[in-house]
Write a protein that holds these residues in place. Sequence first.
Motif, PDB file in Angstrom:
ATOM      1  N   UNK A 126      25.122  37.604  47.934  1.00 38.27           N
ATOM      2  CA  UNK A 126      26.577  37.698  48.060  1.00 38.27           C
ATOM      3  C   UNK A 126      27.157  38.468  46.874  1.00 38.27           C
ATOM      4  N   UNK A 127      28.126  39.350  47.162  1.00 37.55           N
ATOM      5  CA  UNK A 127      28.702  40.227  46.141  1.00 37.55           C
ATOM      6  C   UNK A 127      30.199  39.966  46.023  1.00 37.55           C
ATOM      7  N   UNK A 128      30.649  39.572  44.831  1.00 45.06           N
ATOM      8  CA  UNK A 128      32.076  39.492  44.553  1.00 45.06           C
ATOM      9  C   UNK A 128      32.470  40.741  43.775  1.00 45.06           C
ATOM     10  N   UNK A 129      33.744  40.895  43.443  1.00 44.30           N
ATOM     11  CA  UNK A 129      34.061  42.106  42.700  1.00 44.30           C
ATOM     12  C   UNK A 129      35.528  42.379  42.526  1.00 44.30           C
ATOM     13  N   UNK A 130      35.795  43.489  41.862  1.00 42.05           N
ATOM     14  CA  UNK A 130      37.148  43.945  41.602  1.00 42.05           C
ATOM     15  C   UNK A 130      37.144  45.454  41.428  1.00 42.05           C
ATOM     16  N   UNK A 131      38.257  46.095  41.778  1.00 44.00           N
ATOM     17  CA  UNK A 131      38.384  47.533  41.586  1.00 44.00           C
ATOM     18  C   UNK A 131      39.214  47.884  40.367  1.00 44.00           C
ATOM     19  N   UNK A 132      39.595  46.896  39.586  1.00 38.87           N
ATOM     20  CA  UNK A 132      40.416  47.135  38.403  1.00 38.87           C
ATOM     21  C   UNK A 132      39.512  47.460  37.207  1.00 38.87           C
ATOM     22  N   UNK A 133      39.588  48.676  36.663  1.00 38.97           N
ATOM     23  CA  UNK A 133      38.701  49.067  35.555  1.00 38.97           C
ATOM     24  C   UNK A 133      39.193  48.534  34.214  1.00 38.97           C
ATOM     25  N   UNK A 134      39.094  47.227  34.038  1.00 34.93           N
ATOM     26  CA  UNK A 134      39.624  46.577  32.842  1.00 34.93           C
ATOM     27  C   UNK A 134      38.579  46.391  31.753  1.00 34.93           C
TER      28      UNK A 134
END
Length: 393
Positions: free
Chosen positions: A114-122
């Motif tokens: 399972x893959x979680x994630x975010x597109x915010x390059x913080x």
Amino acid sequence: MTTTGIPTREEIVERVAALVPALREQAAWSEDNRRLSEETVAALADAGVFRLRTPVRHGGYECDTATLVEVAMELGRADGAIAWTSSVFWIPTWIAGLFPDAAQDEVFTSPAPRVCGTNSPSATAVPADGGIVVNGAWKFVSGAWHAGWQEIAAILLRPDAEPEPVMALVPMDELKIVDDWHTSSLRGTGSVTTVAEDLFVPEHRIIPMSASIRPQGLSRANAHSPVWRTPAALVAAASGAGVAVGLAKAAREAFFERLPGRKITYTDYEAQNEAPITHLRVAAAVNSIDQAEFHARRAAATVDAKAASGEEWKNEERARVRNDQGEATRLAKHAVDTLVSISGGTSIFLDVPLQRIARDIHAVALHALINPDTNAELYGRTLCGLEPNTLYI
């Protein structure tokens, strides 16, 4: 079941719909503990919910967007946190399908794919021998407690080049989880903060962020699949469009379950279902749900048609998908608010689902990529012949 052994859309939706009563029983635990229960995760896994956007060659279904909308609506009927977390898992799982095949093989054959994630390059990254080293943190990582991998975003800093946003796949056991998800809404999503400290990521698990925005994936195995032909922002919009509609459907069910025998206090109405105000409000709410469902389905239909044809997206089409998600959410929230407004003071008790549904759909509408006003403005801007003022389209 299709000839390839992949269940049909109807079979998947039927399987998920059958889970709704059991999932509802887990909602209170998830709310109290600020994450999904293990029983919930196991039930979703058994139903194939986490495989909807996994490549077929790795045991996934590679579902079209219409299937995601149908499943999200059923999950929303059960619990907002479950629907939100599931729909969020679909997005980074899809992004993983853009990575080189070696990275996909590593992720999808692991014990916890399972893959979680975010597109915010913080976070920031710097070059290292054979890869990059990442430092930084990411907030709002829904489902992090139940994922084996996270898709992260960072700004790659090099002495001889402009800063570049990149995405990478990293095992969850190489990240630190900060248990900071103390919220009034969507509490069960466990959308915690994750932290990378001097984290080395090998080159084959890194892609430019631009590869997902348009998309221009680096996978040879997925290159000819229509599933990976859609810009990432529109994948996200269409994937989540059914969540708010499902919450509105849940509110409708909860309201009508409580209606028999209810009166309107301090009035002569001994039965609420006899009052004209009730008739007007429930008609308005159901009309809004129907309209919300139209926008969710149209978003999916647009994405699936463009993916199947391979035609280039026009700005107006891109903006309309974003707008459809915003409108679906606005109308669904209006339906929930309308039903809550005629549910009486007893509806604020924690054992009454309406109060949780109202809080959850309020949170959904606040998300920066979902906010109805933001998306309507973007759509109107393109209708007026102007260029989009965002990369997330």
